[in-house]
Design a protein around this motif. Structure first.
Motif, PDB file in Angstrom:
ATOM      1  N   GLY A 136      17.006  41.460  32.449  1.00 37.20           N
ATOM      2  CA  GLY A 136      16.457  42.411  33.411  1.00 37.20           C
ATOM      3  C   GLY A 136      16.426  41.840  34.803  1.00 37.20           C
ATOM      4  O   GLY A 136      16.565  40.635  35.013  1.00 37.20           O
ATOM      5  N   GLY A 137      16.229  42.737  35.762  1.00 41.26           N
ATOM      6  CA  GLY A 137      16.128  42.323  37.150  1.00 41.26           C
ATOM      7  C   GLY A 137      14.689  42.049  37.532  1.00 41.26           C
ATOM      8  O   GLY A 137      13.818  41.842  36.690  1.00 41.26           O
ATOM      9  N   THR A 138      14.442  42.084  38.840  1.00 41.09           N
ATOM     10  CA  THR A 138      13.107  41.801  39.347  1.00 41.09           C
ATOM     11  C   THR A 138      12.607  42.887  40.279  1.00 41.09           C
ATOM     12  O   THR A 138      11.583  42.721  40.926  1.00 41.09           O
ATOM     13  CB  THR A 138      13.089  40.456  40.094  1.00 41.09           C
ATOM     14  N   GLY A 139      13.311  44.023  40.349  1.00 39.69           N
ATOM     15  CA  GLY A 139      12.888  45.079  41.255  1.00 39.69           C
ATOM     16  C   GLY A 139      13.353  44.801  42.670  1.00 39.69           C
ATOM     17  O   GLY A 139      13.994  43.791  42.970  1.00 39.69           O
ATOM     18  N   GLY A 140      13.019  45.719  43.579  1.00 38.22           N
ATOM     19  CA  GLY A 140      13.402  45.540  44.976  1.00 38.22           C
ATOM     20  C   GLY A 140      14.902  45.478  45.179  1.00 38.22           C
ATOM     21  O   GLY A 140      15.399  44.810  46.081  1.00 38.22           O
ATOM     22  N   GLY A 141      15.664  46.158  44.332  1.00 37.66           N
ATOM     23  CA  GLY A 141      17.120  46.145  44.437  1.00 37.66           C
ATOM     24  C   GLY A 141      17.787  45.042  43.655  1.00 37.66           C
ATOM     25  O   GLY A 141      19.008  45.024  43.535  1.00 37.66           O
ATOM     26  N   ALA A 142      17.009  44.102  43.122  1.00 43.45           N
ATOM     27  CA  ALA A 142      17.589  42.986  42.370  1.00 43.45           C
ATOM     28  C   ALA A 142      17.665  43.339  40.898  1.00 43.45           C
ATOM     29  O   ALA A 142      16.997  42.750  40.046  1.00 43.45           O
ATOM     30  CB  ALA A 142      16.767  41.718  42.576  1.00 43.45           C
ATOM     31  N   ARG A 143      18.505  44.325  40.567  1.00 46.14           N
ATOM     32  CA  ARG A 143      18.638  44.745  39.177  1.00 46.14           C
ATOM     33  C   ARG A 143      19.801  44.016  38.511  1.00 46.14           C
ATOM     34  O   ARG A 143      20.718  43.540  39.167  1.00 46.14           O
ATOM     35  CB  ARG A 143      18.869  46.250  39.102  1.00 46.14           C
ATOM     36  N   VAL A 164      13.143  46.728  21.557  1.00 49.76           N
ATOM     37  CA  VAL A 164      13.882  46.020  22.600  1.00 49.76           C
ATOM     38  C   VAL A 164      13.467  46.650  23.925  1.00 49.76           C
ATOM     39  O   VAL A 164      13.815  47.798  24.212  1.00 49.76           O
ATOM     40  CB  VAL A 164      15.401  46.120  22.391  1.00 49.76           C
ATOM     41  N   ASP A 165      12.687  45.930  24.717  1.00 49.20           N
ATOM     42  CA  ASP A 165      12.162  46.440  25.981  1.00 49.20           C
ATOM     43  C   ASP A 165      12.696  45.599  27.131  1.00 49.20           C
ATOM     44  O   ASP A 165      12.448  44.388  27.195  1.00 49.20           O
ATOM     45  CB  ASP A 165      10.633  46.404  25.989  1.00 49.20           C
ATOM     46  N   CYS A 166      13.415  46.248  28.032  1.00 44.57           N
ATOM     47  CA  CYS A 166      13.948  45.577  29.207  1.00 44.57           C
ATOM     48  C   CYS A 166      13.520  46.338  30.456  1.00 44.57           C
ATOM     49  O   CYS A 166      13.064  47.484  30.384  1.00 44.57           O
ATOM     50  CB  CYS A 166      15.476  45.499  29.140  1.00 44.57           C
ATOM     51  N   GLU A 167      13.680  45.704  31.612  1.00 43.99           N
ATOM     52  CA  GLU A 167      13.242  46.324  32.853  1.00 43.99           C
ATOM     53  C   GLU A 167      14.230  46.005  33.963  1.00 43.99           C
ATOM     54  O   GLU A 167      14.869  44.953  33.967  1.00 43.99           O
ATOM     55  CB  GLU A 167      11.847  45.818  33.223  1.00 43.99           C
ATOM     56  N   TRP A 168      14.349  46.942  34.909  1.00 39.76           N
ATOM     57  CA  TRP A 168      15.193  46.776  36.088  1.00 39.76           C
ATOM     58  C   TRP A 168      16.649  46.505  35.711  1.00 39.76           C
ATOM     59  O   TRP A 168      17.251  45.517  36.104  1.00 39.76           O
ATOM     60  CB  TRP A 168      14.659  45.673  37.004  1.00 39.76           C
ATOM     61  N   SER A 187      14.820  51.616  35.410  1.00 41.86           N
ATOM     62  CA  SER A 187      16.250  51.348  35.248  1.00 41.86           C
ATOM     63  C   SER A 187      17.085  52.576  35.564  1.00 41.86           C
ATOM     64  O   SER A 187      16.558  53.690  35.729  1.00 41.86           O
ATOM     65  CB  SER A 187      16.528  50.858  33.818  1.00 41.86           C
ATOM     66  N   SER A 188      18.393  52.385  35.640  1.00 36.89           N
ATOM     67  CA  SER A 188      19.312  53.459  35.995  1.00 36.89           C
ATOM     68  C   SER A 188      20.361  53.645  34.917  1.00 36.89           C
ATOM     69  O   SER A 188      20.871  52.676  34.356  1.00 36.89           O
ATOM     70  CB  SER A 188      20.011  53.143  37.326  1.00 36.89           C
ATOM     71  N   ASP A 189      20.683  54.906  34.657  1.00 36.76           N
ATOM     72  CA  ASP A 189      21.729  55.281  33.714  1.00 36.76           C
ATOM     73  C   ASP A 189      23.008  55.528  34.497  1.00 36.76           C
ATOM     74  O   ASP A 189      23.142  56.517  35.206  1.00 36.76           O
ATOM     75  CB  ASP A 189      21.293  56.539  32.961  1.00 36.76           C
ATOM     76  N   ALA A 190      23.962  54.597  34.369  1.00 34.08           N
ATOM     77  CA  ALA A 190      25.229  54.717  35.096  1.00 34.08           C
ATOM     78  C   ALA A 190      26.285  55.446  34.282  1.00 34.08           C
ATOM     79  O   ALA A 190      27.444  55.524  34.700  1.00 34.08           O
ATOM     80  CB  ALA A 190      25.740  53.342  35.507  1.00 34.08           C
ATOM     81  N   GLY A 191      25.902  55.974  33.103  1.00 33.90           N
ATOM     82  CA  GLY A 191      26.813  56.790  32.314  1.00 33.90           C
ATOM     83  C   GLY A 191      27.365  56.083  31.098  1.00 33.90           C
ATOM     84  O   GLY A 191      27.500  54.855  31.052  1.00 33.90           O
ATOM     85  N   GLY A 192      27.658  56.901  30.068  1.00 34.34           N
ATOM     86  CA  GLY A 192      28.300  56.388  28.868  1.00 34.34           C
ATOM     87  C   GLY A 192      27.376  55.691  27.896  1.00 34.34           C
ATOM     88  O   GLY A 192      27.846  55.013  26.979  1.00 34.34           O
TER      89      GLY A 192
END
Length: 218
Positions: A136-143, A164-168, A187-192
């Motif tokens: 996972g990332g750290t937020g603030g755009g650092a995904r 299974v839990d993840c973030e950013w 988080s973001s769904d970029a498709g597929g």
């Protein structure tokens, strides 16, 4: 005793390389022959190089409860070619840049990457089997982006049970299955993708300055 070859490629091509539980530091590691056997035996194996940092071309692997830790923090691309083996903990540490490629269908107790702005690519059609996933990332755009090497081609993630839990994360072409529940918050769904519950970050509308106050009566 401990083995220190921090600037060298260590290549196992015949016989048994047994770490006997001692710490091992290498620049890169490669197993090249069916006649080679690697026994990590609970050791901490630190890999300092980039490029093809781990390349299990052939041979037997007994990972035990070892940790393989990759420490290179440069902007160079790097790859982990697991050779379809079963590992214990594999850890990509620090604020590394460049693309991390994970090749082959491998099994991990814990597949871990320290939080930050990372891109992790999985070989097309591969399956990574995990007991836990620490990415996972750290937020603030650092995904952290998880994707296949070819856009539109799925990569698979399986976990037999639990959560299974993840973030950013930015997730693309990830097919999750196996009995566990898979959740990616902020988080973001970029498709597929399939099998994931992807929760987008909460964003205040422009100009909204709401403040939540909590009063505790004593």
């Amino acid at each position: 005793d401990a083995l220190w070859c921090s600037a060298s490629l260590v290549c196992s091509s015949f016989g048994v390389f047994d770490t006997a539980g001692y710490a091992v530091t290498v620049g890169q590691f490669r197993s090249t022959s069916a006649d080679a056997s690697t026994v990590l035996n609970g050791s901490l194996v630190t890999v300092t190089g980039a490029g093809v940092a781990w390349d299990f071309v052939a041979g037997a692997l007994s990972a035990g409860t070892s940790t393989i830790k990759f420490t290179n923090a440069s902007a160079a691309d790097r790859s982990f070619k697991g050779g379809g083996k079963t590992y214990w903990d594999v850890w990509f540490s620090g604020a590394y840049a460049g693309i991390l490629g994970i090749d082959g269908s491998n099994t991990f107790n814990d597949l871990k990457s320290d939080g930050g702005l990372h891109v992790i690519e999985f070989s097309d059609g591969s399956t990574q089997s995990v007991a836990t996933l620490t990415l996972g990332g750290t937020g603030g755009g650092a995904r952290t982006t998880l994707r296949s090497q070819t856009s539109g081609v799925a990569w698979n993630l399986t976990c037999p049970d639990g959560e299974v839990d993840c973030e950013w994360l930015i997730l693309k072409d990830s097919h999750a299955s196996g009995g566990a529940t898979f959740t990616a918050t902020n988080s973001s769904d970029a498709g597929g993708n399939s099998g994931w519950s992807i929760v987008a970050p909460f964003v205040l509308p422009a100009g909204d300055r709401r403040v939540r106050l909590t009063y505790i009566r004593r």
